[in-house]
Design a protein around this motif. Structure first.
Motif, short mmCIF file in Angstrom:
data_model
loop_
_atom_site.label_atom_id
_atom_site.label_comp_id
_atom_site.label_asym_id
_atom_site.label_seq_id
_atom_site.Cartn_x
_atom_site.Cartn_y
_atom_site.Cartn_z
N LEU A 1 1.11 -1.40 0.16
CA LEU A 1 -0.09 0.13 0.03
C LEU A 1 0.79 1.37 -0.19
CD1 LEU A 1 -2.62 -1.30 2.69
CD2 LEU A 1 -3.25 -0.80 0.23
N PRO A 2 0.32 2.52 -0.42
CA PRO A 2 1.14 3.59 -0.64
C PRO A 2 1.59 3.90 0.92
CG PRO A 2 -1.05 3.92 -1.73
CD PRO A 2 -1.05 2.73 -0.98
N GLN A 3 2.80 4.78 0.82
CA GLN A 3 3.41 4.86 2.11
C GLN A 3 2.24 5.98 3.00
OE1 GLN A 3 7.30 7.10 1.69
NE2 GLN A 3 7.73 7.11 3.81
N GLY A 4 2.22 5.65 4.23
CA GLY A 4 1.38 6.33 5.20
C GLY A 4 0.03 6.21 5.23
N TRP A 5 -0.40 4.98 4.42
CA TRP A 5 -1.86 4.66 4.35
C TRP A 5 -2.27 4.44 6.01
CZ3 TRP A 5 -4.36 5.07 -0.06
CH2 TRP A 5 -5.79 4.62 -0.23
N PHE A 6 -1.72 3.66 6.61
CA PHE A 6 -2.23 3.54 8.00
C PHE A 6 -1.99 4.58 8.84
CE2 PHE A 6 -2.14 -0.63 6.10
CZ PHE A 6 -3.41 -1.18 6.84
N ASN A 7 -1.56 6.05 8.49
CA ASN A 7 -1.55 7.01 9.40
C ASN A 7 -2.99 7.40 9.84
OD1 ASN A 7 -0.91 9.36 10.79
ND2 ASN A 7 -0.08 10.54 9.00
N PRO A 8 -3.05 7.08 11.17
CA PRO A 8 -4.46 7.46 11.84
C PRO A 8 -4.98 8.80 11.57
CG PRO A 8 -3.10 7.13 13.55
CD PRO A 8 -2.33 6.98 12.36
N ARG A 9 -4.13 9.96 11.22
CA ARG A 9 -4.43 11.24 11.19
C ARG A 9 -4.32 11.58 9.67
NH1 ARG A 9 -1.85 10.56 15.82
NH2 ARG A 9 -2.83 11.83 17.76
N ARG A 10 -5.08 12.77 9.29
CA ARG A 10 -5.18 13.23 7.98
C ARG A 10 -3.88 14.02 7.82
NH1 ARG A 10 -6.27 18.18 5.23
NH2 ARG A 10 -6.89 19.20 7.36
N ASN A 11 -3.00 13.43 6.54
CA ASN A 11 -1.89 14.21 6.10
C ASN A 11 -1.92 15.61 5.64
OD1 ASN A 11 0.82 14.41 5.09
ND2 ASN A 11 1.03 12.58 4.26
N ALA A 12 -2.15 16.70 6.45
CA ALA A 12 -2.22 17.83 6.14
C ALA A 12 -1.01 18.39 5.18
CB ALA A 12 -2.34 18.78 7.13
N PHE A 13 0.40 18.02 5.19
CA PHE A 13 1.37 18.35 4.66
C PHE A 13 1.36 17.80 3.12
CE2 PHE A 13 3.92 18.47 8.57
CZ PHE A 13 3.95 19.86 8.52
N ALA A 14 0.50 16.87 2.63
CA ALA A 14 0.20 16.18 1.30
C ALA A 14 -1.15 16.99 0.91
CB ALA A 14 0.31 14.76 1.47
N ASN A 15 -1.64 17.88 1.64
CA ASN A 15 -2.93 18.23 1.04
C ASN A 15 -3.95 17.29 1.23
OD1 ASN A 15 -4.46 20.73 0.79
ND2 ASN A 15 -4.10 20.38 -1.49
#
Length: 561
Positions: A390-404
């Motif tokens: 899966l793409p990197q950071g897919w399991f991050n429980p928070r929204r990736n604001a830096f990636a918009n």
């Protein structure tokens, strides 16, 4: 109903044989009432008797599945299609159409020839607002429409009126907009719609239109989450079998065999693919929650995943779901390369993984043979490979604001994360049933770890998205709640472990339980399914006081499958 001037249409049977049928053999007044004409010109007998003008349409049919075929609701048990001759009706009865259907498309606006039996008394502006609002609150949970294309067809009055009424009524109910003076009128419309809107009753001939299938999917999705039970389970089963009957499970094969399918554009084929994958999701939800075998078998499915065309790639490569878990990871690079359909396809992948874990759990409970350990180990190995792809950071429980990352994409991603966590959970539970001693303790600890991950994902939820995402995750939240409760009751086993006392662990679990319960209660404001699960959780806590830990664990273990 529009008639077509002596245009031969191949009704098509299973072997590709057909019967030539002449359309346009009755006047329009007769055809709208589904009355057989005597073919006399310039006026048929029925129009002469009624004293109305008899007009024969000169419009010719367009090949391919209809965009909004609409017919008056008359029981199919008592009447064959009105536009066929007696000989053709007999032939159609002998040879049911599966993969080479005939398609009849209405002319002009559907409103000129058909009015829904379930429409509510609202203005056109209110209806238009609700149609657009549907795509804001339900479309992402049940993605079977192209928003821009459907809205354009709606504005051009080319949509099936029953489909429009179903969308309007369901959206009005979920949004809580005060459109009617008495809410009981809306509830009555919903009851009438669900009790009489069976897809087989909507059909004229053996092949439903795209809009009729869409309406069936919308109603099946709504009934499963709003009125869970035997009737909704049966509706999904009937929809699945009808999809099999007409060939939605093998779209890529029948496109090569039958001209009616071959002439469709890629965008039109994508819409039919979306119907099949909606059926796939509903089949998974209904049977996994009921503990019954799945009806859809990916091993014999020849329908591609959903990949949109682009200027650089007008004919994207077809992408098929493998039968097992071992090859799922190979699809990820192609899926990621198509960002427009990425979320839809990852959603299908995550459901496919959950199905595989459910099959392992069912095999363990039904057979308990010696190869379950090997099957469990292989499934866990293949799942690890898939998650790494899966793409990197897919399991991050928070929204990736830096990636918009948008809120919509984040919540869609969170749904797939919950699916993958449920997959791991089911495998961990089977591990608990397989192991003893220290190995059992490790598996039981893994169950707690997964429940904590579920709670961490849910804790970041934006409450404005509760009605916009798939409410079937209520089952996952409820399952984590139950096993948190079991861990809280047995927390003494963790006393002194890593410096964490049993009381500290119980406090942490209680907080995570509160997060999950509040999440379930938020979903319960819109859907009946989570409302019932909230009541079930209260009952489970009460039963624990009566039955004790061991008996309750066994009961829940059986229920979970």
């Amino acid at each position: 109903m529009e008639n077509y001037e002596n245009q031969p249409v191949n009704t098509g049977d299973q072997g590709g044989l057909g019967t030539e049928v002449e359309h346009g053999s009755i006047g329009e007044e007769s055809s709208q009432r589904l009355l057989p004409g005597d073919r006399k010109r310039p006026a048929c007998s029925h129009c002469l008797e009624r004293g109305v003008p008899c007009v024969y349409s000169l419009r010719r049919r367009k090949p391919g599945p209809p965009r909004g075929s609409t017919y008056e609701r008359v029981s199919t048990r008592s009447r064959p299609p009105a536009h066929t001759s007696a000989e053709a009706q007999e032939t159609v009865g002998q040879h049911q159409s599966r993969s080479a259907p005939s398609f009849v498309e209405p002319s002009g606006g559907a409103s000129a020839i058909h009015h829904s039996a379930f429409a509510i008394d609202i203005t056109l502006e209110q209806e238009s607002h609700l149609i657009e609002h549907y795509f804001e609150i339900v479309q992402d949970a049940n993605p079977i429409f192209s928003k821009s294309k459907f809205l354009q067809e709606y504005r051009e009055d080319r949509c099936n009126k029953d489909l429009v009424s179903a969308i309007v009524i369901i959206t009005a109910k979920l949004s809580g907009l005060p459109l009617l003076p008495d809410e009981s009128d809306l509830n009555e419309s919903i009851d009438r719609m669900l009790s009489s809107s069976l897809l087989e009753d909507d059909m004229v001939g053996d092949f439903p239109s795209l809009d009729q299938f869409r309406k069936a999917c919308v109603l099946a999705f709504y009934e499963f989450h709003q009125f869970p039970g035997h009737q909704s389970w049966k509706r999904i089963g009937n929809l699945t079998r009808l999809g099999y009957r007409i060939g939605l499970d093998r779209l890529e094969g029948i496109r090569a065999l039958y001209p009616d399918w071959r002439c469709l554009s890629l965008d039109e084929i994508q819409e039919w693919r979306s119907i099949w994958w909606c059926i796939y999701r509903l089949d998974t939800y209904s049977n996994l929650s009921a503990g019954t075998p799945f009806l859809v078998d990916p091993e014999f499915t020849n329908t591609s995943l959903i990949l949109n065309s682009s200027a650089s790639d007008p004919n994207p490569q077809e992408l098929f779901l493998p039968a097992g878990l071992e090859d799922l990871w190979k699809l990820i690079p192609t899926i990621v390369a198509n960002p427009e359909t990425l979320m839809k396809n990852i959603h299908i992948i995550s459901i496919a993984a959950t199905r595989q874990a459910g099959l392992v759990a069912r095999a363990f409970l039904c057979r308990r043979n010696s190869d379950i350990g090997t099957r469990l180990a292989n499934t866990e190995k293949h799942l690890s490979t898939l998650l790494l792809a899966l793409p990197q950071g897919w399991f991050n429980p928070r929204r990736n604001a830096f990636a918009n990352e948008s809120h919509e994409f984040y919540h869609g991603r969170s749904i797939t994360v919950l699916h993958f966590l449920m997959t791991r959970f089911l495998l961990a539970i089977v591990g608990c049933g397989q192991e003893e001693g220290e190995a059992w303790f490790i598996s039981w600890q893994k169950v707690l770890e997964i429940c904590q991950d579920i709670s961490a994902t849910v804790a970041q939820w934006d409450n404005s998205f509760f009605v916009k995402v798939d409410p079937a995750i209520s089952f996952i939240i409820f399952t984590a709640l139950i096993f948190f409760d079991l861990h809280k009751k047995s927390a003494t086993a963790a006393s002194g472990l890593d410096g964490v006392s049993a009381s500290d662990l119980r406090l942490a679990i209680e907080h995570q339980q509160n997060v999950l319960r509040l999440q379930l209660e938020q979903f319960a404001k819109f859907w009946m399914l989570p409302r019932l699960l909230c009541c079930m959780f209260i009952c489970v806590q009460f039963l624990y006081k009566l039955a004790g830990y061991a008996d309750l664990f066994l009961s829940i273990f059986r229920w979970i499958y």
